[in-house]
Design a protein around this motif. Structure first.
Motif, PDB file in Angstrom:
ATOM      1  N   VAL A  22      38.812  69.821  61.676  1.00 44.38           N
ATOM      2  CA  VAL A  22      39.361  70.429  62.925  1.00 44.38           C
ATOM      3  C   VAL A  22      38.401  70.897  63.880  1.00 44.38           C
ATOM      4  N   PHE A  23      37.745  71.843  63.092  1.00 44.63           N
ATOM      5  CA  PHE A  23      36.573  72.530  63.903  1.00 44.63           C
ATOM      6  C   PHE A  23      35.436  71.646  64.297  1.00 44.63           C
ATOM      7  N   VAL A  24      34.910  70.651  63.269  1.00 43.68           N
ATOM      8  CA  VAL A  24      33.929  69.719  63.805  1.00 43.68           C
ATOM      9  C   VAL A  24      34.510  68.881  64.727  1.00 43.68           C
ATOM     10  N   SER A  25      35.740  68.377  64.813  1.00 44.46           N
ATOM     11  CA  SER A  25      36.282  67.227  65.783  1.00 44.46           C
ATOM     12  C   SER A  25      36.556  67.840  66.912  1.00 44.46           C
ATOM     13  N   SER A  26      37.027  69.122  66.848  1.00 48.57           N
ATOM     14  CA  SER A  26      37.752  69.588  68.337  1.00 48.57           C
ATOM     15  C   SER A  26      36.350  70.417  69.023  1.00 48.57           C
ATOM     16  N   PHE A  27      35.972  71.512  68.291  1.00 47.54           N
ATOM     17  CA  PHE A  27      34.904  72.285  68.913  1.00 47.54           C
ATOM     18  C   PHE A  27      33.469  71.719  69.009  1.00 47.54           C
ATOM     19  N   ILE A  28      33.246  70.934  68.258  1.00 46.78           N
ATOM     20  CA  ILE A  28      31.713  70.367  68.157  1.00 46.78           C
ATOM     21  C   ILE A  28      31.599  69.130  68.986  1.00 46.78           C
ATOM     22  N   LEU A  29      32.421  68.334  68.497  1.00 53.80           N
ATOM     23  CA  LEU A  29      32.070  66.874  69.084  1.00 53.80           C
ATOM     24  C   LEU A  29      33.000  66.779  70.225  1.00 53.80           C
ATOM     25  N   ASN A  30      34.164  66.997  70.262  1.00 57.48           N
ATOM     26  CA  ASN A  30      34.946  67.201  71.607  1.00 57.48           C
ATOM     27  C   ASN A  30      34.314  68.132  72.812  1.00 57.48           C
ATOM     28  N   GLN A  31      34.696  69.180  72.386  1.00 52.17           N
ATOM     29  CA  GLN A  31      34.446  70.407  73.429  1.00 52.17           C
ATOM     30  C   GLN A  31      32.886  70.649  73.695  1.00 52.17           C
ATOM     31  N   SER A  32      32.321  70.599  72.802  1.00 47.82           N
ATOM     32  CA  SER A  32      30.856  70.821  72.954  1.00 47.82           C
ATOM     33  C   SER A  32      29.946  69.730  73.391  1.00 47.82           C
ATOM     34  N   LEU A  33      29.882  68.840  72.478  1.00 45.33           N
ATOM     35  CA  LEU A  33      28.852  67.701  72.702  1.00 45.33           C
ATOM     36  C   LEU A  33      29.651  66.234  73.465  1.00 45.33           C
ATOM     37  N   LYS A  34      30.762  66.399  73.441  1.00 44.58           N
ATOM     38  CA  LYS A  34      31.411  65.406  74.389  1.00 44.58           C
ATOM     39  C   LYS A  34      31.249  64.120  73.685  1.00 44.58           C
ATOM     40  N   LEU A  35      31.474  64.071  72.155  1.00 45.00           N
ATOM     41  CA  LEU A  35      30.825  62.964  71.617  1.00 45.00           C
ATOM     42  C   LEU A  35      32.114  62.304  70.494  1.00 45.00           C
ATOM     43  N   PRO A  36      33.130  62.344  71.086  1.00 45.14           N
ATOM     44  CA  PRO A  36      34.400  61.979  70.074  1.00 45.14           C
ATOM     45  C   PRO A  36      34.437  60.880  69.311  1.00 45.14           C
ATOM     46  N   ALA A  37      33.605  59.709  69.830  1.00 42.67           N
ATOM     47  CA  ALA A  37      33.361  58.429  69.132  1.00 42.67           C
ATOM     48  C   ALA A  37      32.809  58.661  67.585  1.00 42.67           C
ATOM     49  N   LEU A  38      32.054  59.723  67.415  1.00 43.83           N
ATOM     50  CA  LEU A  38      31.275  59.863  66.417  1.00 43.83           C
ATOM     51  C   LEU A  38      32.025  60.972  65.328  1.00 43.83           C
ATOM     52  N   ILE A  39      33.334  61.125  65.738  1.00 45.59           N
ATOM     53  CA  ILE A  39      34.029  61.805  64.561  1.00 45.59           C
ATOM     54  C   ILE A  39      33.885  61.324  63.196  1.00 45.59           C
ATOM     55  N   PRO A  40      34.222  60.045  62.974  1.00 44.25           N
ATOM     56  CA  PRO A  40      34.170  59.578  61.719  1.00 44.25           C
ATOM     57  C   PRO A  40      32.870  59.606  60.736  1.00 44.25           C
ATOM     58  N   VAL A  41      31.694  59.084  61.780  1.00 41.92           N
ATOM     59  CA  VAL A  41      30.415  59.095  61.140  1.00 41.92           C
ATOM     60  C   VAL A  41      29.675  60.652  60.811  1.00 41.92           C
ATOM     61  N   THR A  42      30.448  61.507  61.667  1.00 43.28           N
ATOM     62  CA  THR A  42      30.091  63.217  61.325  1.00 43.28           C
ATOM     63  C   THR A  42      30.786  63.484  60.196  1.00 43.28           C
ATOM     64  N   PHE A  43      32.085  63.172  59.878  1.00 44.53           N
ATOM     65  CA  PHE A  43      32.544  63.526  58.810  1.00 44.53           C
ATOM     66  C   PHE A  43      31.772  62.977  57.492  1.00 44.53           C
ATOM     67  N   LEU A  44      31.531  61.702  57.572  1.00 40.10           N
ATOM     68  CA  LEU A  44      30.625  61.063  56.441  1.00 40.10           C
ATOM     69  C   LEU A  44      29.326  61.880  56.205  1.00 40.10           C
ATOM     70  N   ILE A  45      28.611  62.360  57.347  1.00 35.83           N
ATOM     71  CA  ILE A  45      27.428  62.915  57.243  1.00 35.83           C
ATOM     72  C   ILE A  45      27.798  64.493  56.663  1.00 35.83           C
ATOM     73  N   LEU A  46      28.585  65.120  57.043  1.00 36.71           N
ATOM     74  CA  LEU A  46      28.881  66.424  56.603  1.00 36.71           C
ATOM     75  C   LEU A  46      29.528  66.830  55.284  1.00 36.71           C
ATOM     76  N   TYR A  47      30.566  65.620  55.061  1.00 41.10           N
ATOM     77  CA  TYR A  47      31.134  65.960  53.809  1.00 41.10           C
ATOM     78  C   TYR A  47      30.699  65.053  52.413  1.00 41.10           C
ATOM     79  N   LEU A  48      30.072  64.143  52.851  1.00 44.42           N
ATOM     80  CA  LEU A  48      29.487  63.213  51.611  1.00 44.42           C
ATOM     81  C   LEU A  48      28.449  63.922  50.684  1.00 44.42           C
ATOM     82  N   PRO A  49      27.456  64.373  51.366  1.00 42.55           N
ATOM     83  CA  PRO A  49      26.506  65.298  50.491  1.00 42.55           C
ATOM     84  C   PRO A  49      27.046  66.306  49.469  1.00 42.55           C
ATOM     85  N   PRO A  50      27.969  67.199  50.012  1.00 47.04           N
ATOM     86  CA  PRO A  50      28.604  68.195  49.010  1.00 47.04           C
ATOM     87  C   PRO A  50      29.469  67.456  47.860  1.00 47.04           C
ATOM     88  N   LEU A  51      30.132  66.366  48.535  1.00 44.89           N
ATOM     89  CA  LEU A  51      30.896  65.722  47.114  1.00 44.89           C
ATOM     90  C   LEU A  51      30.083  64.983  46.206  1.00 44.89           C
TER      91      LEU A  51
END
Length: 313
Positions: free
Chosen positions: A126-155
């Motif tokens: 929620v923080f990544v999609s709303s605060f970072i990508l929507n509110q701060s960077l205005k890049l909502p289209a990159l939500i899925p790929v950003t989730f992959l980038i941030l959550y795949l390495p720790p998994l």
């Protein structure tokens, strides 16, 4: 050495508050406003609900079916499935908070908790999609790929660490009771505990916001250095600084990925506060966060060079 560093840091902060209140007080207000408007409404409901689920053992209702799906990917116990899933879904610092609570109650072993509190303590979707990508960077289209980038390495890292720990300690089969119980005392305790946790986070955000404001006394610092210093100290202020900077959009995106994967010094302090009574070591956490920061940043750079993604920059 560690105590001396903390003492000098607190003394410096105290002197800064006295000498430059015109900078420190607005910074404190900004940190508290950020906590009130973003962190509190985002995390408090999750903190209360997870507290209820833990105390009542209701988490078994979805931990068991989720465990059947995850067990071939991550060698985690049924009980360990809950902090893993909650940490990824609800976000920092709930991953470390839940691991600490379950370790203290004997629901998970020390070996398992020492891995889970590291890999599950990420910023929430929620923080990544709303605060970072929507509110701060205005890049909502990159939500899925950003989730992959941030959550795949720790998994992936979690799979490696859990399989490695499994060789030395069996934490896949525990005899923890799953008797359900539910009454208003559980709800009351969860609410109080949730507010206590969030108030503590608000205090850390305020203190580190004041620390960031020290940069206002150094006007000749290059913009990129100022952004790196701000994001390295406290992630939310760092992302605001990135969004308001004159950097190219791709640079802004990569910086936000790096800050989010690392979590900032404020995040390290908050995590330390969550687990300090459990005996879990914070040193592996810090080293792992540096590693994940580099991995996610490199992955983001490679993905952003792909034609399908580069068009957004």
């Amino acid at each position: 050495m560690k105590k001396m560093f903390l003492l000098l840091s607190l003394l410096s902060l105290f002197l800064y508050l006295i000498a430059f209140p015109q900078h420190a007080v607005p910074a404190a207000a900004s940190g508290l406003l950020l906590w009130y408007q973003i962190i509190l409404p985002t995390l408090l409901p999750f903190a209360i609900l997870t507290g209820i689920c833990l105390s009542s053992n209701l988490f078994y209702l979805f931990a068991r079916p989720l465990h059947r799906m995850l067990t071939h990917v991550l060698p985690v116990s049924i009980e360990g499935t809950f902090p893993l899933a909650a940490g990824f879904l609800f976000g920092f610092p709930m991953g470390s908070k839940i691991c600490a609570s379950m370790l203290e109650e004997g629901k998970i072993s020390y070996e398992e908790a020492s891995v889970l509190f590291i890999i599950s303590n990420n910023m929430s979707p929620v923080f990544v999609s709303s605060f970072i990508l929507n509110q701060s960077l205005k890049l909502p289209a990159l939500i899925p790929v950003t989730f992959l980038i941030l959550y795949l390495p720790p998994l992936l890292l979690g799979r490696f660490l859990l399989k490695r720990r499994k060789k030395h300690a069996d934490f896949l089969h525990k005899n923890t009771t799953s008797r359900f119980q539910f009454h208003f005392k559980i709800i009351d305790a969860a609410i109080i505990n949730g507010f206590e946790t969030l108030v503590r986070l608000g205090g850390y955000i305020m203190l580190f916001s004041i620390a960031v404001s020290v940069l206002s006394l150094l006007p000749d610092i290059p913009e990129l250095v100022r952004i790196l210093f701000t994001g390295g100290i406290e992630i939310t202020n760092g992302i605001w600084a990135v969004a308001e900077s004159s950097c190219p959009l791709l640079t802004k995106y990569l910086l936000c990925i790096a800050f989010t994967a690392f979590g900032g010094c404020s995040g390290i302090a908050q995590t330390t506060a969550m687990v300090q009574e459990t005996g879990l070591s914070i040193r592996p956490y810090i080293l792992t966060k540096f590693l994940l920061c580099m991995e996610s940043s490199l992955l983001a750079y490679l993905i952003c060079r792909m034609p399908a993604i580069s068009v957004y920059f």
